[in-house]
Design a protein around this motif. Structure first.
Motif, PDB file in Angstrom:
ATOM      1  N   ILE A 134       0.846  -1.199   0.000  1.00  0.00           N
ATOM      2  CA  ILE A 134       0.000   0.000   0.000  1.00  0.00           C
ATOM      3  C   ILE A 134       0.877   1.243   0.000  1.00  0.00           C
ATOM      4  O   ILE A 134       0.659   2.189  -0.756  1.00  0.00           O
ATOM      5  N   PHE A 135       1.897   1.238   0.862  1.00  0.00           N
ATOM      6  CA  PHE A 135       2.781   2.391   0.963  1.00  0.00           C
ATOM      7  C   PHE A 135       3.580   2.598  -0.331  1.00  0.00           C
ATOM      8  O   PHE A 135       3.741   3.716  -0.810  1.00  0.00           O
ATOM      9  N   GLN A 136       4.067   1.518  -0.883  1.00  0.00           N
ATOM     10  CA  GLN A 136       4.943   1.615  -2.047  1.00  0.00           C
ATOM     11  C   GLN A 136       4.205   2.042  -3.309  1.00  0.00           C
ATOM     12  O   GLN A 136       4.670   2.899  -4.057  1.00  0.00           O
ATOM     13  N   ASP A 137       3.065   1.440  -3.539  1.00  0.00           N
ATOM     14  CA  ASP A 137       2.425   1.561  -4.846  1.00  0.00           C
ATOM     15  C   ASP A 137       1.358   2.644  -4.936  1.00  0.00           C
ATOM     16  O   ASP A 137       1.048   3.113  -6.029  1.00  0.00           O
ATOM     17  N   LYS A 138       0.774   3.030  -3.804  1.00  0.00           N
ATOM     18  CA  LYS A 138      -0.419   3.861  -3.877  1.00  0.00           C
ATOM     19  C   LYS A 138      -0.238   5.282  -3.361  1.00  0.00           C
ATOM     20  O   LYS A 138      -0.773   6.224  -3.939  1.00  0.00           O
ATOM     21  N   ILE A 139       0.488   5.443  -2.268  1.00  0.00           N
ATOM     22  CA  ILE A 139       0.419   6.690  -1.510  1.00  0.00           C
ATOM     23  C   ILE A 139       1.308   7.780  -2.110  1.00  0.00           C
ATOM     24  O   ILE A 139       2.525   7.625  -2.224  1.00  0.00           O
ATOM     25  N   SER A 140       0.672   8.908  -2.448  1.00  0.00           N
ATOM     26  CA  SER A 140       1.419  10.076  -2.918  1.00  0.00           C
ATOM     27  C   SER A 140       1.373  11.217  -1.902  1.00  0.00           C
ATOM     28  O   SER A 140       2.178  12.148  -1.982  1.00  0.00           O
ATOM     29  N   SER A 141       0.425  11.154  -0.956  1.00  0.00           N
ATOM     30  CA  SER A 141       0.339  12.151   0.122  1.00  0.00           C
ATOM     31  C   SER A 141       0.328  11.415   1.453  1.00  0.00           C
ATOM     32  O   SER A 141      -0.472  10.496   1.653  1.00  0.00           O
ATOM     33  N   PHE A 142       1.200  11.837   2.372  1.00  0.00           N
ATOM     34  CA  PHE A 142       1.351  11.100   3.627  1.00  0.00           C
ATOM     35  C   PHE A 142       1.544  12.064   4.789  1.00  0.00           C
ATOM     36  O   PHE A 142       2.371  12.982   4.727  1.00  0.00           O
ATOM     37  N   VAL A 143       0.744  11.858   5.844  1.00  0.00           N
ATOM     38  CA  VAL A 143       0.848  12.629   7.088  1.00  0.00           C
ATOM     39  C   VAL A 143       1.096  11.643   8.218  1.00  0.00           C
ATOM     40  O   VAL A 143       0.414  10.621   8.314  1.00  0.00           O
ATOM     41  N   ILE A 144       2.062  11.935   9.080  1.00  0.00           N
ATOM     42  CA  ILE A 144       2.352  11.024  10.186  1.00  0.00           C
ATOM     43  C   ILE A 144       2.687  11.813  11.445  1.00  0.00           C
ATOM     44  O   ILE A 144       3.440  12.785  11.410  1.00  0.00           O
ATOM     45  N   SER A 171       7.755   5.513  -2.748  1.00  0.00           N
ATOM     46  CA  SER A 171       8.457   5.890  -3.978  1.00  0.00           C
ATOM     47  C   SER A 171       7.714   6.937  -4.801  1.00  0.00           C
ATOM     48  O   SER A 171       8.311   7.580  -5.668  1.00  0.00           O
ATOM     49  N   LYS A 172       6.406   7.120  -4.530  1.00  0.00           N
ATOM     50  CA  LYS A 172       5.618   8.073  -5.319  1.00  0.00           C
ATOM     51  C   LYS A 172       5.201   9.293  -4.502  1.00  0.00           C
ATOM     52  O   LYS A 172       4.292  10.030  -4.893  1.00  0.00           O
ATOM     53  N   LEU A 173       5.872   9.528  -3.402  1.00  0.00           N
ATOM     54  CA  LEU A 173       5.459  10.574  -2.475  1.00  0.00           C
ATOM     55  C   LEU A 173       5.622  11.969  -3.087  1.00  0.00           C
ATOM     56  O   LEU A 173       6.690  12.332  -3.569  1.00  0.00           O
ATOM     57  N   LYS A 174       4.531  12.744  -3.026  1.00  0.00           N
ATOM     58  CA  LYS A 174       4.551  14.128  -3.499  1.00  0.00           C
ATOM     59  C   LYS A 174       4.312  15.115  -2.356  1.00  0.00           C
ATOM     60  O   LYS A 174       4.838  16.225  -2.371  1.00  0.00           O
ATOM     61  N   TYR A 175       3.492  14.699  -1.393  1.00  0.00           N
ATOM     62  CA  TYR A 175       3.168  15.547  -0.241  1.00  0.00           C
ATOM     63  C   TYR A 175       3.514  14.774   1.019  1.00  0.00           C
ATOM     64  O   TYR A 175       3.070  13.642   1.212  1.00  0.00           O
ATOM     65  N   PHE A 176       4.307  15.383   1.907  1.00  0.00           N
ATOM     66  CA  PHE A 176       4.767  14.699   3.120  1.00  0.00           C
ATOM     67  C   PHE A 176       4.689  15.669   4.292  1.00  0.00           C
ATOM     68  O   PHE A 176       5.306  16.733   4.270  1.00  0.00           O
ATOM     69  N   HIS A 177       3.903  15.294   5.302  1.00  0.00           N
ATOM     70  CA  HIS A 177       3.781  16.096   6.526  1.00  0.00           C
ATOM     71  C   HIS A 177       4.263  15.232   7.681  1.00  0.00           C
ATOM     72  O   HIS A 177       3.582  14.298   8.099  1.00  0.00           O
ATOM     73  N   TYR A 178       5.437  15.558   8.191  1.00  0.00           N
ATOM     74  CA  TYR A 178       6.096  14.746   9.220  1.00  0.00           C
ATOM     75  C   TYR A 178       6.074  15.502  10.538  1.00  0.00           C
ATOM     76  O   TYR A 178       6.717  16.545  10.680  1.00  0.00           O
ATOM     77  N   ARG A 179       5.316  14.966  11.535  1.00  0.00           N
ATOM     78  CA  ARG A 179       5.108  15.685  12.788  1.00  0.00           C
ATOM     79  C   ARG A 179       5.520  14.827  13.982  1.00  0.00           C
ATOM     80  O   ARG A 179       4.675  14.255  14.667  1.00  0.00           O
ATOM     81  N   PRO A 180       6.803  14.729  14.265  1.00  0.00           N
ATOM     82  CA  PRO A 180       7.214  14.033  15.491  1.00  0.00           C
ATOM     83  C   PRO A 180       6.964  14.923  16.701  1.00  0.00           C
ATOM     84  O   PRO A 180       7.006  16.151  16.599  1.00  0.00           O
ATOM     85  N   THR A 181       6.705  14.316  17.849  1.00  0.00           N
ATOM     86  CA  THR A 181       6.484  15.104  19.063  1.00  0.00           C
ATOM     87  C   THR A 181       7.776  15.323  19.833  1.00  0.00           C
ATOM     88  O   THR A 181       7.755  15.855  20.931  1.00  0.00           O
ATOM     89  N   PHE A 182       8.905  14.906  19.263  1.00  0.00           N
ATOM     90  CA  PHE A 182      10.183  15.055  19.951  1.00  0.00           C
ATOM     91  C   PHE A 182      11.202  15.657  18.987  1.00  0.00           C
ATOM     92  O   PHE A 182      11.103  15.525  17.775  1.00  0.00           O
ATOM     93  N   TRP A 183      12.205  16.312  19.557  1.00  0.00           N
ATOM     94  CA  TRP A 183      13.172  17.058  18.751  1.00  0.00           C
ATOM     95  C   TRP A 183      14.501  16.331  18.567  1.00  0.00           C
ATOM     96  O   TRP A 183      15.296  16.691  17.721  1.00  0.00           O
ATOM     97  N   TYR A 184      14.777  15.330  19.349  1.00  0.00           N
ATOM     98  CA  TYR A 184      16.126  14.902  19.670  1.00  0.00           C
ATOM     99  C   TYR A 184      17.125  14.807  18.518  1.00  0.00           C
ATOM    100  O   TYR A 184      18.084  15.543  18.470  1.00  0.00           O
ATOM    101  N   GLN A 185      16.944  13.858  17.619  1.00  0.00           N
ATOM    102  CA  GLN A 185      18.013  13.571  16.664  1.00  0.00           C
ATOM    103  C   GLN A 185      17.973  14.496  15.452  1.00  0.00           C
ATOM    104  O   GLN A 185      16.960  14.609  14.784  1.00  0.00           O
ATOM    105  N   PRO A 186      19.070  15.179  15.153  1.00  0.00           N
ATOM    106  CA  PRO A 186      19.109  16.015  13.949  1.00  0.00           C
ATOM    107  C   PRO A 186      18.930  15.182  12.687  1.00  0.00           C
ATOM    108  O   PRO A 186      19.396  14.050  12.595  1.00  0.00           O
ATOM    109  N   LEU A 187      18.281  15.761  11.697  1.00  0.00           N
ATOM    110  CA  LEU A 187      18.041  15.037  10.453  1.00  0.00           C
ATOM    111  C   LEU A 187      19.296  14.913   9.608  1.00  0.00           C
ATOM    112  O   LEU A 187      19.374  14.052   8.740  1.00  0.00           O
ATOM    113  N   PHE A 188      20.282  15.787   9.824  1.00  0.00           N
ATOM    114  CA  PHE A 188      21.419  15.754   8.912  1.00  0.00           C
ATOM    115  C   PHE A 188      22.259  14.489   9.070  1.00  0.00           C
ATOM    116  O   PHE A 188      23.197  14.272   8.313  1.00  0.00           O
TER     117      PHE A 188
END
Length: 532
Positions: A134-144, A171-188
């Motif tokens: 489902i995640f691989q083939d279908k989803i182009s907009s994802f909120v978590i 693989s087909k993601l166009k819109y991504f809203h990523y909302r973790p409730t914690f700050w800890y680990q830098p993304l870089f």
């Protein structure tokens, strides 16, 4: 409720549609699907089936799971009957597999997963599961929404891993809203191989400005809209190019609540890279060295460099140490600096001699933020229907009329903090009718928390005296016990008794016994001892 469908059945379709649109789609489907053929046809309309939010959203923005009875009926009957119509699903994580696997969703392209714990997120995004296709083939907009694990540590790298795994799997993601409730680990710390050529819009919560530069280093070269909420804006911890032009970026939103002194060093150069930017939203607290940020600064540093900018929304509070400046700009000077701006701009300039600091708050109106901080006696009025949390600060006292203004300007205020150690000058005698005849009693219909730990006793009296305030709901009044003791005349004062009965809790120092007099004064209040 049993006779309701029969009564509604007498109404024309147009009226029924208006009624149904006032309800959540989940309620419409649960109540009316299967009632009769006419209702079935109406509720199968795409307006009720395209986007289903299968959670209960609480007043604080959190998501709760549906009742088991409702969930069971959806999984066994309703979802299988409308599965081909569903394009977007919002699901509470505890029953996501029940919902996603109870039927097929041939047209599902958008998904929201809420209250998901990091371990579960890592499992479903890294291991091969029934959800993977489902995640691989279908989803182009994802909120978590990834909730914080109680055992998470400062060295935990789950945030970076989850972010990377999602970008790898979807693989087909166009819109991504990523909302973790914690700050800890830098993304870089995500491997440099993680990238996306399809991602067009990203909303993300970041630990520091380095993460923001990392996201714009070229690995998301198709990105058109970026919204970042940054915990702190400091000098980068690693060397990242902040000069390469970002041709595709059309919208940028930067939100940061903590003070930064890197406005000219980091923020302005980043904005200069966005040469085709059309919409900009800045929410900042800036510590300045030489002058406060005003319209002249925004024109010189931002507007004149972004020639395609059509929409500029901002909420900027700048601070300046007062040393030996020959000239300090006034609020009139600041307001004049916005001549020529397309939208309405509000400014408020204050100087605090004791702190030896100046403050300038500028924002585009209507104000859209949830917070309004450090309001002073120079507050320029207005209606702020989106604001839920307010703080007040001044070196001059806040009189009763000021609180009248605050209550009118922030009708949906839920939390209020007062920073002011100056006593009120205009005292009122609750025994004198003449003294109080022009006094407006204030109501705060949504106020649930008032923090007075950094305020003079007079402000506790402001909220507890019944000739000044009428509390209509239960209130969490955060105040020292000694202040309560003084304001209520050792819990004997009649004029504060009514509002004190609305307090949720009273914290009593452990060395003070909880007397019957105290219990009688707070009959419905939780009273407990606390080490202070």
């Amino acid at each position: 409720m049993e006779g309701l469908p029969a009564k509604l059945n007498d109404l024309p379709d147009e009226i029924l549609f208006l009624i149904f649109k006032k309800l959540d789609n989940i309620e419409v489907l649960y109540l009316f699907i299967g009632v009769n053929k006419r209702f079935n046809k109406l509720v199968h309309d795409s307006i009720f089936t395209n986007h289903l939010t299968m959670t209960r959203c609480s007043s604080n923005g959190s998501f709760d799971r549906l009742d088991n009875q409702i969930l069971d009926r959806f999984c066994s009957q309703i979802l299988p009957s409308i599965h081909h119509k569903i394009k977007w699903l919002d699901i509470e994580s505890s029953f996501m597999e029940d919902v996603l696997l109870c039927t097929s969703y041939p047209n599902l392209c958008a998904l929201g997963l809420h209250n998901i714990e990091k371990d579960i997120a890592l499992r479903i995004f890294t291991d091969e599961t029934p959800l993977t296709h489902i995640f691989q083939d279908k989803i182009s907009s994802f909120v978590i929404d990834v909730v914080q694990d109680k055992n998470i540590s400062a060295t935990d790298n789950s945030k970076a891993n989850i972010f990377a795994c999602i970008l790898t799997l979807f693989s087909k993601l166009k819109y991504f809203h990523y909302r973790p409730t914690f700050w800890y680990q830098p993304l870089f710390q995500i491997p440099s191989t993680i990238s996306s050529s399809t991602l067009l819009e990203l909303h993300v919560k970041l630990k520091n400005f380095t993460d923001c530069l990392y996201l714009l280093d070229g690995r998301f070269d198709s990105l058109q809209k970026l919204s970042v909420d940054i915990y702190e804006i400091l000098s980068p911890q690693i060397i990242i190019d902040n000069k390469k032009q970002l041709f595709n970026l059309k919208l940028f939103s930067l939100y940061s609540e903590r003070d930064t002194d890197k406005y000219n060093e980091l923020i302005v150069p980043l904005l200069h890279r966005m040469i085709n930017l059309e919409e900009l939203d800045l929410h900042l607290v800036v510590y300045c060295e030489k002058r406060l940020i005003d319209g002249y600064d925004l024109k010189y540093n931002i507007i004149n460099n972004l020639l395609r900018l059509n929409i500029f929304i901002f909420n900027i509070r700048s601070r300046l140490p007062i040393n030996d400046q020959v000239y300090l700009s006034s609020n009139e000077d600041c307001q004049l600096s916005f001549n020529g701006f397309k939208n309405k701009i509000i400014s408020c300039v204050d100087y605090f001699p004791n702190r030896k600091e100046g403050q300038c708050h500028i924002y585009s109106y209507p104000y859209q933020a949830k917070y309004y901080e450090y309001i002073t006696n120079n507050f320029p009025d207005g209606l702020f229907k989106y604001v839920r949390e307010v703080s007040l600060y001044d070196e001059r006292p806040f009189e009763h009329e000021f609180f009248v203004k605050i209550a009118k300007s922030f009708p949906f205020m839920e939390q209020l903090t007062v920073y002011n150690d100056k006593p009120q000058k205009n005292k009122f005698d609750e025994q004198s009718k003449d003294d109080n005849r022009h006094l407006s009693v204030i109501q705060y219909p949504y106020l649930s928390v008032v923090d007075l730990f950094h305020a003079h006793d007079d402000y506790a009296e402001q909220f507890l005296l019944d000739i000044k305030t009428c509390l209509t709901t239960k209130l969490n009044l955060q105040v020292y016990f000694s202040t309560l003791d003084r304001v209520t005349n050792n819990f004997t004062r009649d004029a504060t008794r009514t509002n004190c009965a609305k307090l949720l809790r009273v914290q009593v120092p452990r060395n003070i016994s909880i007397s019957k007099q105290l219990k009688d004064y707070f009959p419905d209040t939780k009273i407990y001892s606390l080490n202070l």
